[in-house]
Design an enzyme around this catalytic site. Structure first.
Site, PDB file in Angstrom:
ATOM      1  N   HIS A 191      -3.121   6.946   2.897  1.00  0.00           N
ATOM      2  CA  HIS A 191      -3.611   5.665   2.372  1.00  0.00           C
ATOM      3  C   HIS A 191      -4.967   5.359   3.019  1.00  0.00           C
ATOM      4  O   HIS A 191      -5.138   5.496   4.230  1.00  0.00           O
ATOM      5  CB  HIS A 191      -2.607   4.561   2.698  1.00  0.00           C
ATOM      6  CG  HIS A 191      -3.129   3.200   2.385  1.00  0.00           C
ATOM      7  ND1 HIS A 191      -3.659   2.897   1.151  1.00  0.00           N
ATOM      8  CD2 HIS A 191      -3.240   2.072   3.132  1.00  0.00           C
ATOM      9  CE1 HIS A 191      -4.065   1.635   1.156  1.00  0.00           C
ATOM     10  NE2 HIS A 191      -3.819   1.119   2.350  1.00  0.00           N
TER      11      HIS A 191
ATOM     12  N   ASN B 177     -10.146  -0.121   0.328  1.00  0.00           N
ATOM     13  CA  ASN B 177      -8.680  -0.093   0.264  1.00  0.00           C
ATOM     14  C   ASN B 177      -8.232  -0.645  -1.093  1.00  0.00           C
ATOM     15  O   ASN B 177      -8.499  -1.799  -1.405  1.00  0.00           O
ATOM     16  CB  ASN B 177      -8.144  -0.948   1.421  1.00  0.00           C
ATOM     17  CG  ASN B 177      -6.629  -0.999   1.483  1.00  0.00           C
ATOM     18  OD1 ASN B 177      -5.935  -0.609   0.551  1.00  0.00           O
ATOM     19  ND2 ASN B 177      -6.114  -1.488   2.600  1.00  0.00           N
TER      20      ASN B 177
ATOM     21  N   CYS C 202       0.816  -1.227   0.000  1.00  0.00           N
ATOM     22  CA  CYS C 202       0.000   0.000   0.000  1.00  0.00           C
ATOM     23  C   CYS C 202       0.850   1.278   0.000  1.00  0.00           C
ATOM     24  O   CYS C 202       0.351   2.351  -0.325  1.00  0.00           O
ATOM     25  CB  CYS C 202      -0.952   0.008   1.186  1.00  0.00           C
ATOM     26  SG  CYS C 202      -1.958  -1.464   1.271  1.00  0.00           S
TER      27      CYS C 202
HETATM   28  N1  COA Z   1     -18.858  -8.531   9.398  1.00  0.00           N
HETATM   29  C1  COA Z   1     -19.361  -8.736  10.617  1.00  0.00           C
HETATM   30  N2  COA Z   1     -18.608  -9.066  11.676  1.00  0.00           N
HETATM   31  C2  COA Z   1     -17.301  -9.182  11.494  1.00  0.00           C
HETATM   32  C3  COA Z   1     -16.703  -8.974  10.238  1.00  0.00           C
HETATM   33  C4  COA Z   1     -17.546  -8.650   9.158  1.00  0.00           C
HETATM   34  N3  COA Z   1     -17.074  -8.426   7.929  1.00  0.00           N
HETATM   35  N4  COA Z   1     -15.372  -9.141  10.354  1.00  0.00           N
HETATM   36  C5  COA Z   1     -15.124  -9.442  11.629  1.00  0.00           C
HETATM   37  N5  COA Z   1     -16.302  -9.480  12.332  1.00  0.00           N
HETATM   38  C6  COA Z   1     -16.471  -9.743  13.747  1.00  0.00           C
HETATM   39  C7  COA Z   1     -15.349 -10.534  14.354  1.00  0.00           C
HETATM   40  O1  COA Z   1     -15.516 -11.931  14.131  1.00  0.00           O
HETATM   41  C8  COA Z   1     -15.461 -10.168  15.810  1.00  0.00           C
HETATM   42  O2  COA Z   1     -16.483 -10.920  16.392  1.00  0.00           O
HETATM   43  P1  COA Z   1     -16.370 -11.418  17.934  1.00  0.00           P
HETATM   44  O3  COA Z   1     -16.280 -10.145  18.733  1.00  0.00           O
HETATM   45  O4  COA Z   1     -17.613 -12.192  18.112  1.00  0.00           O
HETATM   46  O5  COA Z   1     -15.108 -12.216  17.985  1.00  0.00           O
HETATM   47  C9  COA Z   1     -15.921  -8.705  15.767  1.00  0.00           C
HETATM   48  O6  COA Z   1     -16.477  -8.519  14.451  1.00  0.00           O
HETATM   49  C10 COA Z   1     -14.820  -7.703  15.973  1.00  0.00           C
HETATM   50  O7  COA Z   1     -13.712  -8.082  15.166  1.00  0.00           O
HETATM   51  P2  COA Z   1     -12.370  -7.274  15.171  1.00  0.00           P
HETATM   52  O8  COA Z   1     -11.400  -7.964  14.250  1.00  0.00           O
HETATM   53  O9  COA Z   1     -11.951  -7.007  16.578  1.00  0.00           O
HETATM   54  O10 COA Z   1     -12.849  -5.886  14.503  1.00  0.00           O
HETATM   55  P3  COA Z   1     -12.084  -4.557  14.384  1.00  0.00           P
HETATM   56  O11 COA Z   1     -12.870  -3.490  15.000  1.00  0.00           O
HETATM   57  O12 COA Z   1     -10.624  -4.692  14.751  1.00  0.00           O
HETATM   58  O13 COA Z   1     -12.112  -4.315  12.809  1.00  0.00           O
HETATM   59  C11 COA Z   1     -10.767  -4.486  10.841  1.00  0.00           C
HETATM   60  C12 COA Z   1     -11.511  -5.254  11.921  1.00  0.00           C
HETATM   61  C13 COA Z   1     -10.128  -5.486   9.899  1.00  0.00           C
HETATM   62  C14 COA Z   1     -11.768  -3.635  10.071  1.00  0.00           C
HETATM   63  C15 COA Z   1      -9.683  -3.567  11.492  1.00  0.00           C
HETATM   64  O14 COA Z   1      -8.923  -4.319  12.391  1.00  0.00           O
HETATM   65  C16 COA Z   1      -8.776  -2.930  10.497  1.00  0.00           C
HETATM   66  O15 COA Z   1      -9.184  -2.118   9.674  1.00  0.00           O
HETATM   67  N6  COA Z   1      -7.474  -3.203  10.575  1.00  0.00           N
HETATM   68  C17 COA Z   1      -6.503  -2.625   9.707  1.00  0.00           C
HETATM   69  C18 COA Z   1      -6.553  -3.298   8.409  1.00  0.00           C
HETATM   70  C19 COA Z   1      -5.736  -2.621   7.389  1.00  0.00           C
HETATM   71  O16 COA Z   1      -5.466  -1.459   7.474  1.00  0.00           O
HETATM   72  N7  COA Z   1      -5.333  -3.377   6.393  1.00  0.00           N
HETATM   73  C20 COA Z   1      -4.666  -2.894   5.266  1.00  0.00           C
HETATM   74  C21 COA Z   1      -3.313  -2.445   5.549  1.00  0.00           C
HETATM   75  S1  COA Z   1      -2.664  -1.642   4.166  1.00  0.00           S
END
Ligand code: COA
Length: 325
Positions: free
Chosen positions: A252, A282, A113
């Site tokens: 980004h 993204n 990215c």
């Molecule tokens: N829809 C519904 N629920 C979802 C889901 C989806 N698409 N994806 C995950 N969940 C659930 C999980 O299973 C979890 O459930 P639980 O509490 O029962 O275990 C809950 O939602 C929370 O998950 P979590 O992973 O803690 O969510 P989060 O708030 O951290 O958000 C991301 C997840 C991926 C959106 C976030 O971590 C993120 O954006 N990270 C950075 C990613 C990034 O920048 N990547 C690219 C880098 S260039």
């Protein structure tokens, strides 16, 4: 003496949209979850026969036209992508052939990215050294080709698109400073494990879904805010500027909560952070490229103002450039 700057900009987004409600029919998710956790409402999906070079070629043609140049005037093409058409030849070579830039040398870079920011820095060096006059840099991704549509943790986040920029000696939109960094110890946090020399394609790698993008989202989230702020501050300092001299930050577009946290940590109001994540999700290397093009087209940057492009991504990699418009 004129320095390396932006001569032309262009982008291309495939027309087909995949909305959050479309995703609700594919995996166990909801528009509400995706919107509140990521800020994404829809993303673009390139059709089956389209590859990263096709998207990149469209963006390149627009950027060359915007610069008032012809494809023959381009003497170097650098493409940033993690979804190349194939392992080799380089996607830059394929783009060169498609657009007829027959006088250009070509290579690709892999900085995930951060790729587009890195290509801007590389182009700046070639132009300021006098080795090349017109460097075309391209950020292009068909991320939907490596997304696991059974993995709700990742498939809701990514989309396809391309942005391009012609860098050459210029009086305005000059690249003032840059910073690039990496932390290879975090490489496992974001990767496509198979398909390279470590795990060549076999029936097992396909069965185990190892050709798809894997991510430890929570870990990446924590690191992303810190390294983007650090990269932005370092580039601003190298330009001899302060935070208040910057009119617009173009980060980004990974997650709206990351962008808001970056604004808070930088101590700048939200209005100074460019966001288009709602429309595209993204797009890895294409994200900052498309954001830069849209910020320019929407007249978000006035002549004489300073903007900061800042990114982080797989590798881990991170970087920033300061441009005086
Ligand atoms: N829809 C519904 N629920 C979802 C889901 C989806 N698409 N994806 C995950 N969940 C659930 C999980 O299973 C979890 O459930 P639980 O509490 O029962 O275990 C809950 O939602 C929370 O998950 P979590 O992973 O803690 O969510 P989060 O708030 O951290 O958000 C991301 C997840 C991926 C959106 C976030 O971590 C993120 O954006 N990270 C950075 C990613 C990034 O920048 N990547 C690219 C880098 S260039």
């Amino acid at each position: 003496m004129q320095k390396a700057g932006i001569l032309g900009l262009g982008c291309y987004l495939p027309p087909k949209k995949l909305t959050n409600s479309d995703l609700e029919k594919m995996v166990e998710t909801s528009d509400e979850w995706i919107t509140t956790r990521t800020g994404i409402k829809e993303r673009r999906i390139a059709s089956k026969e389209v590859a990263a070079s096709d998207l990149g070629a469209e963006a390149s043609r627009a950027a060359i036209k915007d610069a008032g140049l012809l494809p023959e005037d381009i003497d170097l093409i650098i493409t940033a992508t993690i979804t190349p058409d194939m392992a080799f030849p380089a996607t830059s070579c394929i783009i060169q052939d498609k657009i007829g830039a027959k006088n250009a040398a070509c290579f690709d870079i892999n900085a995930a990215c951060s790729g587009f920011v890195f290509t801007m820095v590389i182009a700046q060096q070639f132009v300021n050294s006098g080795l090349y006059n017109h460097v075309l840099v391209v950020g292009t991704e068909k991320l939907t080709s490596i997304v696991d549509w059974k993995d709700r943790l990742t498939c809701v986040l990514f989309g396809d698109g391309a942005g391009a920029c012609v860098v050459g000696k210029s009086k305005n939109r000059v690249i003032l400073s840059s910073f690039m960094g990496a932390d290879g110890s975090g490489g496992h946090l974001l990767s496509v494990p198979a398909g390279g020399s470590r795990l060549p394609a076999t029936e097992d790698t396909v069965k185990d879904r190892l050709h798809f993008l894997k991510m430890e989202g929570n870990e990446v989230f924590k690191i992303a805010v810190r390294i983007m702020v650090d990269a932005a501050n370092k580039a601003i300092k190298k330009a001899g500027l302060g935070r208040d001299d910057i009119s617009l930050f173009i980060p980004h577009q990974a997650n709206i909560r990351i962008l808001l946290a970056v604004a808070k940590r930088l101590g700048v109001p939200q209005e100074k952070i460019f966001m288009n994540i709602e429309k595209y999700g993204n797009m890895s290397a294409a994200s900052t490229a498309v954001a830069l093009v849209e910020a320019s087209q929407e007249n978000r940057i006035k002549k004489g103002e300073h903007v900061v492009l800042v990114a982080f991504g797989g590798g881990l990699t991170y970087g920033a450039v300061v441009v005086k418009w």
